[in-house]
Design a protein around this motif. Sequence first.
Motif, PDB file in Angstrom:
ATOM      1  N   LEU A 184      -8.147  -2.083 -18.744  1.00  0.00           N
ATOM      2  CA  LEU A 184      -7.870  -2.298 -17.322  1.00  0.00           C
ATOM      3  C   LEU A 184      -7.368  -1.014 -16.657  1.00  0.00           C
ATOM      4  O   LEU A 184      -7.699  -0.742 -15.496  1.00  0.00           O
ATOM      5  N   ILE A 185      -6.622  -0.212 -17.395  1.00  0.00           N
ATOM      6  CA  ILE A 185      -6.189   1.099 -16.887  1.00  0.00           C
ATOM      7  C   ILE A 185      -7.403   2.006 -16.722  1.00  0.00           C
ATOM      8  O   ILE A 185      -7.565   2.661 -15.688  1.00  0.00           O
ATOM      9  N   ASP A 186      -8.291   2.011 -17.724  1.00  0.00           N
ATOM     10  CA  ASP A 186      -9.508   2.830 -17.650  1.00  0.00           C
ATOM     11  C   ASP A 186     -10.386   2.437 -16.465  1.00  0.00           C
ATOM     12  O   ASP A 186     -11.034   3.289 -15.854  1.00  0.00           O
ATOM     13  N   ARG A 187     -10.414   1.154 -16.136  1.00  0.00           N
ATOM     14  CA  ARG A 187     -11.209   0.671 -14.997  1.00  0.00           C
ATOM     15  C   ARG A 187     -10.529   0.947 -13.652  1.00  0.00           C
ATOM     16  O   ARG A 187     -11.120   0.747 -12.608  1.00  0.00           O
ATOM     17  N   GLY A 188      -9.278   1.356 -13.688  1.00  0.00           N
ATOM     18  CA  GLY A 188      -8.564   1.654 -12.459  1.00  0.00           C
ATOM     19  C   GLY A 188      -7.943   0.440 -11.793  1.00  0.00           C
ATOM     20  O   GLY A 188      -7.576   0.495 -10.616  1.00  0.00           O
ATOM     21  N   TYR A 189      -7.771  -0.648 -12.523  1.00  0.00           N
ATOM     22  CA  TYR A 189      -7.184  -1.870 -11.972  1.00  0.00           C
ATOM     23  C   TYR A 189      -5.666  -1.909 -12.119  1.00  0.00           C
ATOM     24  O   TYR A 189      -4.980  -2.567 -11.352  1.00  0.00           O
ATOM     25  N   VAL A 190      -5.154  -1.233 -13.145  1.00  0.00           N
ATOM     26  CA  VAL A 190      -3.736  -1.287 -13.500  1.00  0.00           C
ATOM     27  C   VAL A 190      -3.277   0.135 -13.813  1.00  0.00           C
ATOM     28  O   VAL A 190      -4.068   0.972 -14.253  1.00  0.00           O
ATOM     29  N   TYR A 191      -2.009   0.388 -13.594  1.00  0.00           N
ATOM     30  CA  TYR A 191      -1.434   1.651 -14.067  1.00  0.00           C
ATOM     31  C   TYR A 191      -0.081   1.362 -14.704  1.00  0.00           C
ATOM     32  O   TYR A 191       0.532   0.332 -14.470  1.00  0.00           O
ATOM     33  N   ARG A 192       0.341   2.298 -15.535  1.00  0.00           N
ATOM     34  CA  ARG A 192       1.638   2.199 -16.196  1.00  0.00           C
ATOM     35  C   ARG A 192       2.595   3.159 -15.491  1.00  0.00           C
ATOM     36  O   ARG A 192       2.294   4.337 -15.338  1.00  0.00           O
ATOM     37  N   SER A 193       3.733   2.630 -15.051  1.00  0.00           N
ATOM     38  CA  SER A 193       4.722   3.454 -14.353  1.00  0.00           C
ATOM     39  C   SER A 193       5.399   4.406 -15.342  1.00  0.00           C
ATOM     40  O   SER A 193       5.249   4.273 -16.560  1.00  0.00           O
ATOM     41  N   THR A 231      -3.128  -1.413  -9.318  1.00  0.00           N
ATOM     42  CA  THR A 231      -3.418  -0.271  -8.472  1.00  0.00           C
ATOM     43  C   THR A 231      -3.610  -0.764  -7.035  1.00  0.00           C
ATOM     44  O   THR A 231      -3.831  -1.954  -6.790  1.00  0.00           O
ATOM     45  N   ARG A 232      -3.523   0.136  -6.117  1.00  0.00           N
ATOM     46  CA  ARG A 232      -3.630  -0.212  -4.706  1.00  0.00           C
ATOM     47  C   ARG A 232      -4.981  -0.821  -4.363  1.00  0.00           C
ATOM     48  O   ARG A 232      -5.083  -1.667  -3.496  1.00  0.00           O
ATOM     49  N   ASP A 235       0.816  -1.213   0.000  1.00  0.00           N
ATOM     50  CA  ASP A 235       0.000   0.000   0.000  1.00  0.00           C
ATOM     51  C   ASP A 235       0.853   1.267   0.000  1.00  0.00           C
ATOM     52  O   ASP A 235       0.361   2.341  -0.305  1.00  0.00           O
ATOM     53  N   ASP A 236       2.120   1.143   0.343  1.00  0.00           N
ATOM     54  CA  ASP A 236       3.026   2.285   0.369  1.00  0.00           C
ATOM     55  C   ASP A 236       3.378   2.665  -1.072  1.00  0.00           C
ATOM     56  O   ASP A 236       4.181   1.997  -1.728  1.00  0.00           O
ATOM     57  N   LEU A 237       2.759   3.724  -1.556  1.00  0.00           N
ATOM     58  CA  LEU A 237       2.934   4.114  -2.954  1.00  0.00           C
ATOM     59  C   LEU A 237       4.376   4.427  -3.309  1.00  0.00           C
ATOM     60  O   LEU A 237       4.797   4.232  -4.447  1.00  0.00           O
ATOM     61  N   ALA A 238       5.148   4.890  -2.344  1.00  0.00           N
ATOM     62  CA  ALA A 238       6.548   5.217  -2.618  1.00  0.00           C
ATOM     63  C   ALA A 238       7.394   3.961  -2.812  1.00  0.00           C
ATOM     64  O   ALA A 238       8.418   4.004  -3.480  1.00  0.00           O
TER      65      ALA A 238
END
Length: 150
Positions: free
Chosen positions: A102-111, A119-120, A67-70
Amino acid sequence: MVKTSPGYEVNRARISLALSEFTVPLLSRIYHAFDGDMVAALVLGEIAHRNVEAWLAEYENAAEQLDDLARRETLMRPCNALSIAESCGLPRETVRRKIVMLIDRGYVYRSEAGFLFLTRNVGDDFEDMTARNVEELLATARRLQALLAR
């Protein structure tokens, strides 16, 4: 080996039925959770597996640390569309399209480096389904053990 268990040959049809009574509803739940897009579910599952498998395999690693985004990108194993396409045996362009969804749904993100990460809160949408899947899997496992022991 299962095939050498006392009840395997005698209960083969019952074993198949028990498995299908678990897998068919499971597939149906996945189908509905992804609006019929089973390939998107497969792609998300593979991204999840790659990202967190090694981290969660070590029991001293607390899931909350992700959960630590950093730190999450240093704790998770990165992946990309090519690695997901190869592991799933899917065309890369199909995987790319599913990743966009999946990015649009908020499940995945691209670094920033272009890698894919969960995603968290990806599991929040699946929490009830996961609990039900575990309950049904355990019940099926008990049923299979009983059939194999006969």
